[in-house]
Design a protein around this motif. Structure first.
Motif, PDB file in Angstrom:
ATOM      1  N   GLY A  55       0.804  -1.216   0.000  1.00  0.00           N
ATOM      2  CA  GLY A  55       0.000   0.000   0.000  1.00  0.00           C
ATOM      3  C   GLY A  55       0.833   1.259   0.000  1.00  0.00           C
ATOM      4  N   ALA A  56       0.470   2.224   0.839  1.00  0.00           N
ATOM      5  CA  ALA A  56       1.169   3.504   0.873  1.00  0.00           C
ATOM      6  C   ALA A  56       0.904   4.206   2.189  1.00  0.00           C
ATOM      7  N   VAL A  57       1.786   5.151   2.521  1.00  0.00           N
ATOM      8  CA  VAL A  57       1.592   6.019   3.678  1.00  0.00           C
ATOM      9  C   VAL A  57       1.657   7.464   3.200  1.00  0.00           C
ATOM     10  N   SER A  58       1.041   8.361   3.943  1.00  0.00           N
ATOM     11  CA  SER A  58       1.047   9.774   3.573  1.00  0.00           C
ATOM     12  C   SER A  58       2.450  10.343   3.652  1.00  0.00           C
ATOM     13  N   ALA A  59       2.799  11.168   2.672  1.00  0.00           N
ATOM     14  CA  ALA A  59       4.097  11.853   2.672  1.00  0.00           C
ATOM     15  C   ALA A  59       3.968  13.280   3.177  1.00  0.00           C
ATOM     16  N   MET A  60       2.765  13.685   3.522  1.00  0.00           N
ATOM     17  CA  MET A  60       2.518  15.056   3.925  1.00  0.00           C
ATOM     18  C   MET A  60       2.447  15.177   5.440  1.00  0.00           C
ATOM     19  N   PRO A  61       2.943  16.290   5.991  1.00  0.00           N
ATOM     20  CA  PRO A  61       2.876  16.466   7.435  1.00  0.00           C
ATOM     21  C   PRO A  61       1.462  16.583   7.960  1.00  0.00           C
ATOM     22  N   SER A  62       0.548  17.079   7.121  1.00  0.00           N
ATOM     23  CA  SER A  62      -0.842  17.222   7.543  1.00  0.00           C
ATOM     24  C   SER A  62      -1.724  17.306   6.321  1.00  0.00           C
ATOM     25  N   GLY A  63      -2.867  16.644   6.389  1.00  0.00           N
ATOM     26  CA  GLY A  63      -3.819  16.729   5.295  1.00  0.00           C
ATOM     27  C   GLY A  63      -5.015  17.580   5.645  1.00  0.00           C
ATOM     28  N   ALA A 197      -3.078  26.959 -17.313  1.00  0.00           N
ATOM     29  CA  ALA A 197      -3.032  26.525 -18.710  1.00  0.00           C
ATOM     30  C   ALA A 197      -3.676  27.523 -19.665  1.00  0.00           C
ATOM     31  N   VAL A 198      -4.637  28.312 -19.187  1.00  0.00           N
ATOM     32  CA  VAL A 198      -5.373  29.205 -20.084  1.00  0.00           C
ATOM     33  C   VAL A 198      -4.939  30.663 -19.946  1.00  0.00           C
ATOM     34  N   SER A 199      -3.835  30.912 -19.248  1.00  0.00           N
ATOM     35  CA  SER A 199      -3.390  32.286 -19.017  1.00  0.00           C
ATOM     36  C   SER A 199      -2.030  32.538 -19.666  1.00  0.00           C
ATOM     37  N   THR A 200      -1.870  33.731 -20.212  1.00  0.00           N
ATOM     38  CA  THR A 200      -0.616  34.096 -20.877  1.00  0.00           C
ATOM     39  C   THR A 200       0.529  34.176 -19.891  1.00  0.00           C
ATOM     40  N   ARG A 201       0.274  34.735 -18.709  1.00  0.00           N
ATOM     41  CA  ARG A 201       1.312  34.791 -17.687  1.00  0.00           C
ATOM     42  C   ARG A 201       0.700  34.442 -16.335  1.00  0.00           C
ATOM     43  N   SER A 202       1.561  34.053 -15.420  1.00  0.00           N
ATOM     44  CA  SER A 202       1.086  33.595 -14.111  1.00  0.00           C
ATOM     45  C   SER A 202       1.805  34.330 -13.001  1.00  0.00           C
ATOM     46  N   MET A 203       1.041  34.617 -11.953  1.00  0.00           N
ATOM     47  CA  MET A 203       1.545  35.336 -10.798  1.00  0.00           C
ATOM     48  C   MET A 203       1.138  34.541  -9.558  1.00  0.00           C
ATOM     49  N   VAL A 204       2.105  34.118  -8.759  1.00  0.00           N
ATOM     50  CA  VAL A 204       1.819  33.315  -7.575  1.00  0.00           C
ATOM     51  C   VAL A 204       2.129  34.128  -6.326  1.00  0.00           C
ATOM     52  N   LEU A 205       1.172  34.178  -5.407  1.00  0.00           N
ATOM     53  CA  LEU A 205       1.288  34.963  -4.187  1.00  0.00           C
ATOM     54  C   LEU A 205       1.437  33.991  -3.024  1.00  0.00           C
ATOM     55  N   VAL A 206       2.586  34.026  -2.365  1.00  0.00           N
ATOM     56  CA  VAL A 206       2.841  33.050  -1.309  1.00  0.00           C
ATOM     57  C   VAL A 206       3.663  33.691  -0.197  1.00  0.00           C
ATOM     58  N   ASP A 207       3.035  33.928   0.946  1.00  0.00           N
ATOM     59  CA  ASP A 207       3.751  34.545   2.057  1.00  0.00           C
ATOM     60  C   ASP A 207       4.742  33.551   2.660  1.00  0.00           C
ATOM     61  N   GLY A 208       5.680  34.072   3.437  1.00  0.00           N
ATOM     62  CA  GLY A 208       6.772  33.260   3.937  1.00  0.00           C
ATOM     63  C   GLY A 208       6.342  32.064   4.765  1.00  0.00           C
ATOM     64  N   ALA A 209       5.184  32.143   5.426  1.00  0.00           N
ATOM     65  CA  ALA A 209       4.717  31.039   6.263  1.00  0.00           C
ATOM     66  C   ALA A 209       4.372  29.790   5.453  1.00  0.00           C
ATOM     67  N   LYS A 210       4.153  29.961   4.153  1.00  0.00           N
ATOM     68  CA  LYS A 210       3.768  28.822   3.309  1.00  0.00           C
ATOM     69  C   LYS A 210       4.966  28.131   2.665  1.00  0.00           C
ATOM     70  N   TRP A 211       6.153  28.717   2.766  1.00  0.00           N
ATOM     71  CA  TRP A 211       7.345  28.133   2.144  1.00  0.00           C
ATOM     72  C   TRP A 211       7.824  26.914   2.937  1.00  0.00           C
ATOM     73  N   ASP A 212       8.469  26.009   2.203  1.00  0.00           N
ATOM     74  CA  ASP A 212       8.991  24.770   2.795  1.00  0.00           C
ATOM     75  C   ASP A 212       7.886  23.924   3.415  1.00  0.00           C
ATOM     76  N   ARG A 213       6.708  24.007   2.828  1.00  0.00           N
ATOM     77  CA  ARG A 213       5.575  23.194   3.263  1.00  0.00           C
ATOM     78  C   ARG A 213       4.963  22.505   2.047  1.00  0.00           C
ATOM     79  N   ALA A 214       4.221  21.445   2.313  1.00  0.00           N
ATOM     80  CA  ALA A 214       3.560  20.722   1.232  1.00  0.00           C
ATOM     81  C   ALA A 214       2.187  20.265   1.694  1.00  0.00           C
ATOM     82  N   ALA A 215       1.206  20.398   0.817  1.00  0.00           N
ATOM     83  CA  ALA A 215      -0.132  19.873   1.074  1.00  0.00           C
ATOM     84  C   ALA A 215      -0.342  18.639   0.197  1.00  0.00           C
ATOM     85  N   LEU A 216      -1.537  18.115   0.184  1.00  0.00           N
ATOM     86  CA  LEU A 216      -1.769  16.797  -0.423  1.00  0.00           C
ATOM     87  C   LEU A 216      -1.817  16.798  -1.948  1.00  0.00           C
ATOM     88  N   ALA A 217      -2.307  17.852  -2.544  1.00  0.00           N
ATOM     89  CA  ALA A 217      -2.592  17.824  -3.980  1.00  0.00           C
ATOM     90  C   ALA A 217      -1.588  18.672  -4.764  1.00  0.00           C
TER      91      ALA A 217
END
Length: 268
Positions: A55-63, A197-217
């Protein structure tokens, strides 16, 4: 059952138990042993889980996704500064697909007096823009997620596929060099992928608290965005690595990230 639905079942089982067995997933999805194993391999490649015997185990710290109301009151100063820089990158007359996150909601508040076309990906953002005189508001179809009010599902995806935007403004749940951009909800991740996929350019807004983290999807690699707007608490080493990969980084307190010394050919 479609692959996306099977994978959603797998993630839900991981959220509940932290570990899944192939035999249990075969019973839960009605798919063959081989099909379930392929789904597990795919999710493992995206960093969602780790394969173990049987099977498998979760690789994420929290889901578990924090409630929208709780996130809306977290790191508000950083989010507002990031949103201000983001709004400055949007030109009057442009078409914008605006994400469902709390930082995107701050962007919406700054766009109320602008002349732009916006497709909001949540009812929270739509409500903020409703009645603004210069805003042309395009509503996607789909189902609002409870609490989040983010639009997901096949109708949302169909709405995005039928249009083309100048810019996608996204605010993912988590971000890291290894896991890339991630979200807690599979449907939300799929919508973000389509917006890119449908946009000419992309802008991602991510404050420092979200860095070095991973969610499920999984959404996309860390170096997929054209522009990342963050704050000075984001790891400097990671910012430098992304800059070397050609991603433009802007810091909300005005300090730019290190940029590569090599000359790159611009694409118009």
């Amino acid at each position: 059952m479609k692959s996306a639905d099977r994978q959603r079942v797998i993630v839900e089982h991981l959220q509940d138990a932290g570990r899944v067995a192939v035999t249990d997933l075969v019973a839960a999805t009605g798919a063959s042993d081989m099909t379930v194993r392929r789904d597990l391999d795919y999710l493992a490649a995206q960093g969602v889980l780790k394969r173990v015997h049987g099977g498998a185990v979760s690789a994420m710290p929290s889901g578990l996704e924090p409630p929208f109301a709780a996130r809306a009151t977290a790191a508000t100063a950083a989010k507002q500064a990031i949103a201000k820089l983001a709004a400055e990158q949007i030109r009057d007359g442009e078409t914008v697909v605006l994400d469902s996150g709390t930082t995107a909601l701050e962007v919406a508040r700054l766009l109320r007096d602008r002349t732009v076309t916006v497709m909001p990906l949540s009812l929270h953002v739509a409500q903020e823009l409703m009645g603004a005189p210069g805003i042309r508001l395009l509503m996607p179809g789909g189902e609002p997620r409870p609490g989040e009010l983010a639009m997901v599902g096949p109708l949302t995806l169909a709405s995005l596929r039928s249009l083309r935007f100048d810019v996608a403004v996204l605010s993912p749940c988590a971000f890291s060099l290894e896991a890339g951009m991630t979200a807690f909800d599979l449907g939300d991740a799929e919508v973000k992928q389509q917006a890119l996929a449908v946009s000419t350019r992309s802008m991602v807004l991510v404050d420092g608290a979200k860095w070095d983290r991973a969610a499920l999807a999984y959404i996309c690699p860390a170096d997929r965005p054209d522009l990342i707007i963050t704050d000075s608490s984001a790891p400097e080493d990671d910012r430098a690595v992304l800059a070397q990969r050609g991603v433009l980084i802007q810091i909300a307190d005005g300090r730019p990230a290190p940029q590569p010394d090599v000359q790159t050919e611009s694409v118009s």
